[in-house]
Design an enzyme around this catalytic site. Structure first.
Site, mmCIF file in Angstrom:
data_model
loop_
_atom_site.group_PDB
_atom_site.id
_atom_site.type_symbol
_atom_site.label_atom_id
_atom_site.label_comp_id
_atom_site.label_asym_id
_atom_site.label_seq_id
_atom_site.Cartn_x
_atom_site.Cartn_y
_atom_site.Cartn_z
ATOM 1 N N ILE A 1 41.295 40.222 27.878
ATOM 2 C CA ILE A 1 40.825 39.266 28.873
ATOM 3 C C ILE A 1 40.262 40.036 30.056
ATOM 4 O O ILE A 1 40.915 40.947 30.574
ATOM 5 C CB ILE A 1 41.997 38.361 29.310
ATOM 6 C CG1 ILE A 1 42.338 37.394 28.163
ATOM 7 C CG2 ILE A 1 41.670 37.608 30.595
ATOM 8 C CD1 ILE A 1 43.519 36.517 28.441
ATOM 9 N N CYS A 2 39.051 39.682 30.467
ATOM 10 C CA CYS A 2 38.419 40.381 31.591
ATOM 11 C C CYS A 2 39.240 40.176 32.864
ATOM 12 O O CYS A 2 39.460 39.045 33.307
ATOM 13 C CB CYS A 2 37.003 39.880 31.815
ATOM 14 S SG CYS A 2 36.262 40.596 33.289
ATOM 15 N N ILE A 3 39.652 41.269 33.440
ATOM 16 C CA ILE A 3 40.569 41.197 34.581
ATOM 17 C C ILE A 3 39.901 40.581 35.812
ATOM 18 O O ILE A 3 40.521 39.785 36.527
ATOM 19 C CB ILE A 3 41.165 42.595 34.880
ATOM 20 C CG1 ILE A 3 42.321 42.488 35.869
ATOM 21 C CG2 ILE A 3 40.120 43.569 35.371
ATOM 22 C CD1 ILE A 3 43.177 43.740 35.937
#
Lengths: 97, 120, 130
Positions: free
Chosen positions: C77-79
């Site tokens: 998941i893109c932080i």
């Protein structure tokens, strides 16, 4: 050649028309999700001589399975067929808006 | 690292987050040394207009972010000719310092020459 | 063949999030490898473990978690996208001084470099947009 995935209805989105603009000879079109409504849209005629596929489950969900598409030669496929198209073609471009 | 990739930008700026998040992904890839080519198509061409002033809607200028591209590598970008003409945009209206803008008639042939395409 | 998936759509908002899972299952059933699934934009909502879909509806997060356990999938998941929208690991919640963490098990937060890496190391990339 490019595999184009169109997932929005051509009646509400430019996805199909933009895709057609970027269609090169030998490219393949797969209609998924609301993209299956393209079967009823005149713009599809511009791809008369191209390979056109449609996810059967997505078409059935929307009551589009019995529809004779505006162009002949649309092939209904299952998820395994989708995977196969992805292995056979590159790149894969998604038209989702 | 890996194959050359093409990113297709079709989202207009500001109305949705897609244009911004797409550009962030492009800058991240370029910063990692990945060769990234860009194609602006459809409403994506609106990202390129050089008179954007989004202060009044409390947003940061996307055009300013585009100007960061040459620092990370990309020195050119492709723009679809018919997308410009449909929207009444003169190619002269799109300017990004340090970037060579190539207006192309046949985006399909360009797309087909890549193995991986990112879509925003 | 080695595939990566990019998912931008939130579960329970558009069919696209479900299509991504369906495609992943079909890939694995056909014997292909999934190098990484990268959740970006609204797609990061998949990692919100507070979501509670009704029992009689499909639970995409739970199905991804089951696939992750079975195939050791790399679900990233893109932080940055997750911080904006409120999906935080314990560590991020503490660092950003937020009241709670909510990152679902089986998913990990990482930077956009993981998308770049996925593109560079996969033979195919399939995007599931909004």
């Amino acid at each position: 050649m490019t595999l184009h995935l169109v997932s929005k209805s051509p009646f509400s989105s430019s996805a199909l028309c933009d895709c057609i603009k970027c269609f090169a000879e030998g490219d393949v079109l797969l209609l998924i999700e609301d993209g299956v409504y393209a079967l009823r849209h005149g713009a599809l005629q511009k791809l008369q001589n191209s390979a056109i596929y449609c996810l059967e489950a997505d078409a059935k969900a929307r009551g589009q399975q019995e529809l004779t598409a505006i162009v002949s030669g649309v092939t209904m496929i299952d998820d395994a067929g989708w995977v196969k198209l992805c292995t056979q073609n590159t790149p894969i471009v998604s038209w989702f808006r | 690292m890996g194959n050359k990739t093409l990113t297709i930008c079709r989202a207009a700026p500001y109305g949705s987050a897609l244009a911004r998040e797409g550009l962030e992904a492009i800058l991240a890839a370029a910063a990692m040394g990945q060769e990234v080519d860009l194609l602006f198509l459809g409403d994506g061409v609106f990202q390129l207009l050089d008179n954007q002033s989004p202060e009044g809607i409390q947003q940061k200028s996307l055009h300013r972010n585009l100007q960061a591209l040459p620092m990370f590598g990309p020195e050119q970008l492709y723009v679809c000719a018919s997308s410009l003409s449909e929207r009444g945009i003169n190619p002269k209206q799109i300017k990004i310092p340090g970037i060579d803008i190539k207006v192309i008639e046949k985006p399909g042939a360009l797309i087909a020459s890549y193995q991986c395409v990112l879509n925003f | 063949m080695k595939f990566s998936l990019a998912v931008y759509s939130a579960p329970h908002s558009s069919q696209s999030a479900a299509s991504a899972l369906r495609f992943a299952k079909a890939l694995l059933a056909e014997g292909h490898e999934i190098y990484r699934v990268f959740f970006y934009c609204d797609g990061i909502q998949i990692g919100n473990n507070i979501a509670a879909p009704p029992q009689d509806e499909s639970n995409l997060a739970r199905e991804w978690q089951a696939l992750q356990r079975e195939y050791k999938l790399d679900l990233v998941i893109c932080i940055a996208a997750a911080q904006r929208r409120g999906v935080l690991s314990q560590r991020e919640a503490e660092r950003l001084e937020r009241p709670s963490a909510n990152l679902a098990e089986g998913f990990e937060l990482a930077g956009l470099g993981q998308l770049t890496d996925a593109v560079a190391n996969s033979e195919r990339l399939v995007t599931f947009g909004s």
